[in-house]
Write a protein that holds these residues in place. Structure first.
Motif, short mmCIF file in Angstrom:
data_model
loop_
_atom_site.label_atom_id
_atom_site.label_comp_id
_atom_site.label_asym_id
_atom_site.label_seq_id
_atom_site.Cartn_x
_atom_site.Cartn_y
_atom_site.Cartn_z
N PHE A 5 0.88 -1.16 0.00
CA PHE A 5 0.00 0.00 0.00
C PHE A 5 0.91 1.20 0.00
O PHE A 5 1.91 1.24 0.73
N CYS A 29 -4.96 -2.81 -2.86
CA CYS A 29 -6.33 -2.42 -3.21
C CYS A 29 -6.77 -2.98 -4.55
O CYS A 29 -7.96 -2.96 -4.88
N ALA A 55 -6.25 0.32 5.33
CA ALA A 55 -6.36 -0.54 4.15
C ALA A 55 -5.53 -1.80 4.29
O ALA A 55 -5.91 -2.87 3.79
N VAL A 190 -7.97 4.17 -2.86
CA VAL A 190 -9.22 3.59 -2.38
C VAL A 190 -10.44 4.14 -3.13
O VAL A 190 -11.57 4.02 -2.69
N GLU A 208 -8.04 7.21 3.23
CA GLU A 208 -6.98 6.66 4.06
C GLU A 208 -6.06 7.75 4.61
O GLU A 208 -5.15 7.46 5.38
#
Length: 238
Positions: A5, A29, A55, A190, A208
């Motif tokens: 991420f 994601c 996440a 996201v 996020e």
């Protein structure tokens, strides 16, 4: 394989540097699998308020990792905080073990803690050497035990509350200088931004706070409450 991420690019850069030739490297994601299996699996992530990003936690709850060697690498402006312990805890909950953890200090993407220019230059110059040392550990299957501990303790809760109360972090908006380039919407990991009438618009609560949108905006049109970027604070890993 290595999953990551990344907000402003630090973790993505490290993930790519750690990957062996031909190894799968993918942003978490974008992963729809419910199970990932490989001879080794790495998780690379930034540290947010001393812990893993939401996440990453959600990924480790929905995707089972099956591997004899799972490692985590955190990128941080200061230190790893509780993040590796959280990763170990979430892995333990699915019956897996975190075998190795390492941290790479990188320029901070948070506007509040902007890394000074000279330090930023030094950290980026040292990035390759640090990644090389970690890659050597991984090749040797080095093990560094990490004691699992539940994520999002009092310290993380207080820091997020502070940012929201003092800086108005949740009051995000796109100002009139927006030219509709779409970089914010295209880059949001996201999918919390969409283009409306040629302008970027925030959708709601899935943000996020990775700072990718505000840091990547060429017109500096995005504001997070009282936070705006300037020449000193704007940062993206190239």
């Amino acid at each position: 394989m290595i999953v990551y991420f990344s907000g402003t690019g630090n973790s993505r850069s490290i993930a790519l540097k750690l990957a062996r030739e031909g190894e799968r490297v993918e942003e978490i994601c974008a992963i729809s699998d419910s199970v990932l299996e490989d001879d080794r699996i790495g998780i690379v992530f930034p540290v947010y308020c001393g812990d893993v990003p939401r996440a990453v936690a959600e990924f480790l709850k929905r995707v089972k990792l099956v591997s004899p060697y799972i490692f985590s690498v955190a990128t941080a402006g200061g230190g790893a905080g509780h993040s590796h312990k959280s990763a170990a805890y979430l892995l333990e909950a699915q019956g897996a073990e975190l075998a190795y953890a390492a941290t790479v200090i990188m320029p901070d993407s948070c506007i509040v803690f902007a890394t000074p220019a000279k330090t930023k230059t030094r950290l980026l110059a040292e990035e390759g050497k640090r990644a090389e040392a970690i890659a050597k550990d991984l090749a040797e299957r080095k093990r560094i035990p990490v004691k699992p501990s539940a994520p999002y303790g009092a310290g993380t809760w207080f820091m997020w509350k502070f940012f929201r109360a003092v800086f108005g972090l949740d009051r995000k908006k796109v100002g009139g200088s927006c030219v509709g380039c779409g970089l914010c919407a295209a880059g949001c990991p996201v999918n919390n931004i969409e283009m409306r009438n040629g302008k970027g618009a925030f959708l709601g609560g899935s943000c996020e706070n990775c700072f990718r949108c505000i840091q990547s905006c060429p017109e500096r049109a995005i504001e997070f409450g009282r936070l705006k970027v300037n020449d000193r604070t704007q940062y993206l890993h190239e």
